[in-house]
Design an enzyme around this catalytic site. Structure first.
Site, PDB file in Angstrom:
ATOM      1  N   SER A 136      12.053 -11.847   1.858  1.00  0.00           N
ATOM      2  CA  SER A 136      13.481 -11.855   1.595  1.00  0.00           C
ATOM      3  C   SER A 136      13.719 -10.906   0.428  1.00  0.00           C
ATOM      4  CB  SER A 136      13.906 -13.283   1.238  1.00  0.00           C
ATOM      5  OG  SER A 136      15.267 -13.317   0.890  1.00  0.00           O
ATOM      6  N   LYS A 162      13.998  -9.431   5.636  1.00  0.00           N
ATOM      7  CA  LYS A 162      15.347 -10.000   5.509  1.00  0.00           C
ATOM      8  C   LYS A 162      15.989  -9.377   4.286  1.00  0.00           C
ATOM      9  CE  LYS A 162      16.719 -14.540   3.619  1.00  0.00           C
ATOM     10  NZ  LYS A 162      16.494 -15.995   3.794  1.00  0.00           N
ATOM     11  N   LYS A 164      19.481  -9.418   1.837  1.00  0.00           N
ATOM     12  CA  LYS A 164      20.674 -10.197   1.514  1.00  0.00           C
ATOM     13  C   LYS A 164      21.883  -9.302   1.740  1.00  0.00           C
ATOM     14  CE  LYS A 164      18.832 -14.067   0.001  1.00  0.00           C
ATOM     15  NZ  LYS A 164      19.182 -15.378   0.545  1.00  0.00           N
ATOM     16  N   ASP A 189      21.006 -11.979   5.453  1.00  0.00           N
ATOM     17  CA  ASP A 189      21.367 -13.336   4.984  1.00  0.00           C
ATOM     18  C   ASP A 189      22.578 -13.207   4.055  1.00  0.00           C
ATOM     19  OD1 ASP A 189      21.567 -15.923   4.025  1.00  0.00           O
ATOM     20  OD2 ASP A 189      19.536 -15.990   3.183  1.00  0.00           O
ATOM     21  N   GLU A 214      22.037 -14.768   8.949  1.00  0.00           N
ATOM     22  CA  GLU A 214      21.795 -16.087   8.365  1.00  0.00           C
ATOM     23  C   GLU A 214      23.014 -16.530   7.564  1.00  0.00           C
ATOM     24  OE1 GLU A 214      18.053 -16.285   6.264  1.00  0.00           O
ATOM     25  OE2 GLU A 214      18.602 -18.130   5.220  1.00  0.00           O
ATOM     26  N   ASP A 239      21.399 -21.929   7.606  1.00  0.00           N
ATOM     27  CA  ASP A 239      20.549 -22.334   6.487  1.00  0.00           C
ATOM     28  C   ASP A 239      21.270 -23.478   5.769  1.00  0.00           C
ATOM     29  OD1 ASP A 239      19.395 -22.575   3.929  1.00  0.00           O
ATOM     30  OD2 ASP A 239      19.275 -20.452   3.514  1.00  0.00           O
ATOM     31  N   LYS A 263      14.534 -25.590   5.305  1.00  0.00           N
ATOM     32  CA  LYS A 263      13.999 -25.634   3.938  1.00  0.00           C
ATOM     33  C   LYS A 263      13.615 -27.070   3.639  1.00  0.00           C
ATOM     34  CE  LYS A 263      16.246 -21.571   2.137  1.00  0.00           C
ATOM     35  NZ  LYS A 263      17.397 -21.048   1.398  1.00  0.00           N
ATOM     36  N   GLY A 291      12.790 -20.176   2.038  1.00  0.00           N
ATOM     37  CA  GLY A 291      12.191 -20.288   0.697  1.00  0.00           C
ATOM     38  C   GLY A 291      13.250 -20.438  -0.368  1.00  0.00           C
TER      39      GLY A 291
HETATM   40  O1  OSB Z   1      19.328 -18.332   1.266  1.00  0.00           O
HETATM   41  O2  OSB Z   1      17.299 -18.199   1.813  1.00  0.00           O
HETATM   42  C1  OSB Z   1      18.153 -18.250   0.933  1.00  0.00           C
HETATM   43  C2  OSB Z   1      16.485 -17.841  -2.478  1.00  0.00           C
HETATM   44  C3  OSB Z   1      17.269 -18.670  -3.257  1.00  0.00           C
HETATM   45  C4  OSB Z   1      18.337 -19.306  -2.681  1.00  0.00           C
HETATM   46  C5  OSB Z   1      18.628 -19.126  -1.319  1.00  0.00           C
HETATM   47  C6  OSB Z   1      17.825 -18.314  -0.540  1.00  0.00           C
HETATM   48  C7  OSB Z   1      16.758 -17.628  -1.144  1.00  0.00           C
HETATM   49  C8  OSB Z   1      15.898 -16.688  -0.431  1.00  0.00           C
HETATM   50  C9  OSB Z   1      14.535 -16.485  -1.010  1.00  0.00           C
HETATM   51  O3  OSB Z   1      16.267 -16.003   0.492  1.00  0.00           O
HETATM   52  C10 OSB Z   1      13.438 -16.804  -0.108  1.00  0.00           C
HETATM   53  C11 OSB Z   1      12.107 -16.806  -0.841  1.00  0.00           C
HETATM   54  O4  OSB Z   1      11.800 -17.795  -1.554  1.00  0.00           O
HETATM   55  O5  OSB Z   1      11.368 -15.839  -0.690  1.00  0.00           O
HETATM   56 MG    MG Z   2      19.458 -18.297   3.351  1.00  0.00          MG
END
Ligand code: OSB
Ligand code: MG
Length: 369
Positions: A136, A162, A164, A189, A214, A239, A263, A291
Site C-alpha cells: 500500500s 495499491k 491511495k 484506495d 477500495e 474496507d 482487517k 493492514g
Molecule cells: O485503508 O487500508 C487502509 C493504513 C492505515 C489506515 C488505513 C489503511 C492503511 C493502509 C496501510 O492502507 C496498509 C499497510 O499496513 O500496509
Molecule cells: Mg483501506
C-alpha cells in the site's frame, strides 16, 4: 483456560517514511500491545490496530487504552473458557470497540496455540502456508516520488500495487501510473474520500482496468456503494464498512461490493474473521488481508489469518523493513523474491517477541490481574 494477567504496553515507533491517506499523514505510530498469561505462565501477544486519531474509524490509541483497561480486561480476567474462540463472547455486552477487543482476543489465540505447541495459522485452520503480498503506497509529494516507490516495490517482487487516492490525487495520477508501468496489478484506495456525486469520475476511471476501488464512499455506507457498483465495471472492495460477519452478509446481499478487505482488528479478532471468511467464501466473494501499519506482532497475526482458504487475493501484508528501522519481533517479517511470505513453523505467532526492544520504546504500561 483462565487468563490471570493482561498487560498493556504502549510503544512509540517512528515510521521509515510518512504514510498519507485521504484522512491525513502519519509519521509515528503509538501502538498498544497486549500480553496475556495463564496461571502456568503461558503467554500470548496481541496488538491493538487503532490509529493515533479517530480518523480511519472511531477507535484510537488513547480511547482503546481506557476501554481495554477499565472495561474489557476485567471482563476476561479470571473467567474460565474452553478455548480462545470464546473470548469474543466474554466481551459481548460491550458494543463496538472491536480493535480493542481484538487486541485481547488475538493474544489469547497466540497463548492457546503456544500451549498446544502448534503454529497459530494451523490452529486457526489455515491451509495456504505461502501468502501473496501486495503493498500500500500512500499519497506522495510528487508523481515522480510515487513512480520511484512503485518501481522499488516491483523490483522487490510484490505482486500488487495499491495506491491511495483522493480528489487531488486520482484520475491523472492513475493515468500516468498506467502509462509508465503498463499492465501491473493496480488498485486505488480512497478511504471514503468521495460521494455519489463523483459517479462520472468513477465511470471514467473504469478505463484504467484497476483490480478494484477500495472504500470509495462513506466509511459507514453500503447503500450508496451498491448504487455506484451498479454503474461501474471496476469491482468495489469494502474496507471501513465491514465491521462484522453480519456487515459482510448485508454488503454482499446488497451488491455493495465484489471484494472484501478483512482487517483483523476492524472485525474484532480471529473468531470474527473466520466467520467473515466463511460468509465470503460461500458467496464466492474474494477477500484479502488489510493492514493498519502494524508492528511485527500485528503483522504476525495478519500472516496467520491470511492462510485461511478464502484469502485469495494479495494482501497488504508486507516486510517489516518497509515500515520499521527495527521491528519488535525476531526474525523480522521477510518477503521472498516471489513477493510472498511463508508462514512460520514455530508455535503461536511463530516469531520471538523482543521484550528488551519493546521496553526501550515503551511510553506506558499497566499490568491488570
Ligand atoms: O485503508 O487500508 C487502509 C493504513 C492505515 C489506515 C488505513 C489503511 C492503511 C493502509 C496501510 O492502507 C496498509 C499497510 O499496513 O500496509
Ligand atoms: Mg483501506
Amino acid at each position: 483456560m483462565i487468563i490471570k494477567l493482561i498487560e498493556l504496553v504502549e510503544i512509540k515507533m517512528p515510521l521509515v517514511s510518512f504514510f498519507e491517506t485521504s484522512f491525513g499523514r502519519t509519521y509515528e505510530r503509538r501502538i498498544i500491545l497486549t500480553r496475556v498469561a495463564d496461571k502456568e505462565n503461558n503467554e500470548g501477544w496481541g496488538e491493538c490496530t487503532a490509529g493515533e486519531t479517530p480518523s480511519y474509524c472511531e477507535e484510537w490509541t488513547d480511547g482503546c487504552w481506557s476501554v481495554l483497561r477499565e472495561i474489557l480486561a476485567p471482563m476476561v480476567l479470571d473467567k474460565e473458557i474452553e478455548s480462545a474462540s470464546q473470548v469474543w463472547d466474554l466481551m459481548k455486552q460491550v458494543r463496538g470497540n472491536r480493535m480493542a477487543k481484538a487486541a485481547i482476543e488475538t493474544a489469547v489465540w497466540d497463548l492457546e496455540a503456544k500451549k498446544l505447541n502448534v503454529p497459530l495459522w494451523k490452529h486457526l485452520g489455515g491451509t495456504n502456508r505461502e501468502i501473496a503480498c501486495g503493498v500500500s503506497i500512500g499519497i506522495q509529494d510528487s508523481v515522480e516520488q510515487l513512480f520511484r516507490k512503485i518501481q522499488t516495490e516491483l523490483d522487490v517482487g510484490y505482486k500488487r500495487i495499491k495506491i491511495k487516492i483522493a480528489p487531488h490525487w486520482d484520475f491523472e495520477i492513475i493515468r500516468q501510473v498506467r502509462e509508465k508501468f503498463g499492465n501491473i496489478l493496480l488498485m486505488g484506495d480512497a478511504n471514503s474520500a468521495y460521494s455519489l456525486s463523483d459517479i462520472d469520475l468513477f465511470k471514467r476511471m473504469d478505463a484504467f482496468c484497476l483490480m478494484m476501488f477500495e472504500q470509495p464512499l462513506a466509511h459507514d455506507d453500503m447503500l450508496d456503494h451498491s448504487k455506484l457498483q451498479r454503474e461501474i465495471e471496476t469491482p468495489i472492495c469494502l474496507d471501513e464498512s465491514i465491521r462484522s460477519p453480519e456487515d459482510a452478509r448485508k454488503a454482499i446481499e446488497l451488491g455493495a461490493c465484489k471484494i472484501i478487505n478483512v482487517k483483523l482488528g476492524r472485525v474484532g479478532g480471529h473468531a470474527q474473521t473466520r466467520l467473515v471468511e466463511t460468509i465470503a467464501r460461500e458467496n464466492s466473494i474474494p477477500i484479502w488481508c488489510g493492514g493498519m501499519l502494524e508492528s511485527g506482532i500485528g503483522r504476525a497475526h495478519n500472516i496467520a489469518m491470511s492462510t485461511l482458504k478464502g484469502f485469495t487475493l494479495p494482501g497488504d501484508v508486507s516486510a517489516s523493513k518497509r515500515y520499521w528501522h527495527e521491528d519488535i519481533i525476531e526474525p523480522e517479517v521477510l518477503v521472498t523474491e516471489n513477493g510472498t511470505i511463508i508462514a512460520p513453523v514455530k508455535a503461536g505467532i511463530g516469531f520471538e517477541v523482543k521484550r528488551e526492544r519493546i521496553d526501550k520504546i515503551t511510553v506506558r504500561k499497566k499490568e491488570l490481574k
